[in-house]
Motif scaffolding. Structure first.
Motif, PDB file in Angstrom:
ATOM      1  N   ASP A  54     -58.512 -53.599 -32.508  1.00 47.52           N
ATOM      2  CA  ASP A  54     -59.853 -53.055 -32.700  1.00 47.52           C
ATOM      3  C   ASP A  54     -59.954 -51.715 -31.983  1.00 47.52           C
ATOM      4  OD1 ASP A  54     -62.479 -52.982 -33.566  1.00 47.52           O
ATOM      5  OD2 ASP A  54     -63.244 -54.030 -31.794  1.00 47.52           O
ATOM      6  N   ASP A  55     -60.293 -50.678 -32.721  1.00 45.76           N
ATOM      7  CA  ASP A  55     -60.502 -49.359 -32.128  1.00 45.76           C
ATOM      8  C   ASP A  55     -59.287 -48.847 -31.391  1.00 45.76           C
ATOM      9  OD1 ASP A  55     -62.806 -47.977 -32.465  1.00 45.76           O
ATOM     10  OD2 ASP A  55     -63.969 -49.315 -31.175  1.00 45.76           O
ATOM     11  N   THR A  63     -65.906 -54.593 -35.966  1.00 50.30           N
ATOM     12  CA  THR A  63     -65.503 -55.501 -34.887  1.00 50.30           C
ATOM     13  C   THR A  63     -65.940 -56.934 -35.200  1.00 50.30           C
ATOM     14  OG1 THR A  63     -65.634 -53.680 -33.318  1.00 50.30           O
ATOM     15  CG2 THR A  63     -65.628 -55.886 -32.385  1.00 50.30           C
TER      16      THR A  63
HETATM   17 MG   LIG Z   1     -66.361 -51.887 -33.165  1.00 55.55          MG
END
Ligand SMILES: [Mg+2]
Ligand SMILES: Nc1ncnc2c1ncn2[C@@H]1O[C@H](COP(=O)(O)OP(=O)(O)OP(=O)(O)O)[C@@H](O)[C@H]1O
Length: 361
Positions: free
Chosen positions: A306-307, A37
């Motif tokens: 992200d994710d 991240t």
């Molecule tokens: Mg992360």
């Protein structure tokens, strides 16, 4: 914007790191807490906006270091450019060697959209999240929207305080007339902007959602006006609700109360959507936002996901990995097996803030 190269120095848990992404899909994988991240956040900062984690600037600097620095080579506006961000107590930026008054000066020069797990709230939470998404998306493509929004919110505040006082002092009713007029004008202007944005967003997000679900599910979006879907002008609604507003001491109609209705196969995604369905809607909205940005500004933003993979079945993951064509996409995930399913692009493995593998597929 296409990121050609980005260098991190003393940024979060990264001492030094250089990323040379492909102009297609880039997957950054690694275990929890390794810096995935952080890499995304570094790219995002070049959009000129604040960290999507809501971090304070000083938190971006590597513990024990005086300052951190990010350098990016990118293509935008049909040419190769360079930007640099230095962070200590606050962020400073340079674009093509020229110091900018603030990082906000990068807005519109390096365009990006980001999906992070908190963005799921757009489907799960109340209308405020959806209004915020819409307003932020429009601000990015239409600089005149931010001052319009601010002046509308100021008017709502003024009106609310007037509503509290007017019951004690009826002479203030004349002033309420004036404010109502202004509120109606500003509110109508906001509704026009939002509606025209939504009209572009609907087909863009829907096309992505169709791809996602393999055409099995239909997502529909609609701008919902509080009490106003009969098509009545805001001016009339404000008038109609004035008595109630004085009693309740708050402004009950207007764009500050509007919503976006998100449905899957005709039923509310918020109330009945499964986790994967809600996630698919949120991602479709984000990618839709990127498509609209391209339409309006002519520039394709870098897409940061992200994710995004967890809770998605393999068909939906496959769509993200292999079917978003012609965009530069960055995806983070924990599972090394994910990268085996990619048909192009690049993969990066990160461990303890260091790149331990960078491979072309
Ligand atoms: Mg992360
Ligand atoms: N200013 C900082 N200085 C040093 N380390 C930091 C700083 N800020 C955050 N970190 C560390 O960076 C690490 C990695 O964070 P990051 O959020 O990028 O992990 P991640 O790979 O995305 O993990 P996850 O899979 O759990 O999302 C965290 O363990 C955190 O403690």
């Amino acid at each position: 914007m296409t990121v050609n190269r980005i260098e991190y120095k003393n940024y979060r848990n990264i001492e030094t790191l250089t990323l040379e992404p492909s102009d297609g899909v880039n997957v950054i994988y690694g275990e929890n807490a390794q810096g995935k991240t952080n890499l995304m956040e570094g790219i995002w900062l070049f959009s000129g906006l604040k960290s999507f984690r809501g971090a304070k600037d000083a938190e971006l600097v590597r513990f024990g270091c005086g300052f951190g620095r990010l350098k990016m080579d990118f293509s935008a506006g049909g040419r190769d450019q360079k930007a640099e961000i230095t962070v200590d107590a606050r962020r400073k930026a340079k674009l093509n060697g020229v110091e900018l008054p603030s990082c906000a000066g990068l807005m519109g020069k390096c365009s990006a959209v980001v999906f992070s797990p908190t963005f799921l709230n757009i489907v799960k939470n109340g209308p405020e999240e959806r209004r915020r998404f819409l307003d932020a998306a429009i601000c990015q493509v239409k600089p005149a929207y931010a001052p319009l929004l601010a002046s509308y919110h100021r008017l709502v505040k003024q009106r609310n305080s007037l509503l509290r006082d007017v019951q004690f002092e009826s002479s203030l009713l004349d002033m309420l007339d004036v404010i109502d007029e202004r509120l109606a004008d500003a509110g109508e202007a906001l509704i026009r902007e939002r509606s025209s944005y939504i009209e572009r967003l609907i087909p863009a997000a829907k096309a992505i959602h169709d791809g996602f679900s393999g055409g099995k599910e239909e997502m529909t979006l609609a701008y919902l006006r509080k009490n106003g879907n009969s098509g009545k002008p805001l001016r009339e609604l404000i008038k109609e609700n004035r008595r109630n507003d004085i009693l309740g001491r708050t402004t009950s109609v207007g764009p500050h109360r509007d919503d976006i209705d998100i449905k899957i196969n005709g039923i509310s995604a918020r109330s009945f959507g499964s986790q994967g369905q809600q996630r698919s809607c949120a991602v479709a909205l984000k990618l839709g936002e990127a498509a609209v940005m391209k339409q309006i500004t002519g520039e394709q933003p870098a897409v940061l996901l992200d994710d995004v993979m967890s809770e998605l079945d393999s068909g939906r993951q496959d769509y993200i990995l292999n079917h978003i064509k012609g965009w530069q996409v960055f995806i983070t995930c924990c599972e090394p097996s994910t990268v085996l399913r990619m048909c192009g692009g690049k993969t990066f493995h990160i461990h303890s803030g260091e790149l331990t593998k960078a491979e072309e597929n």
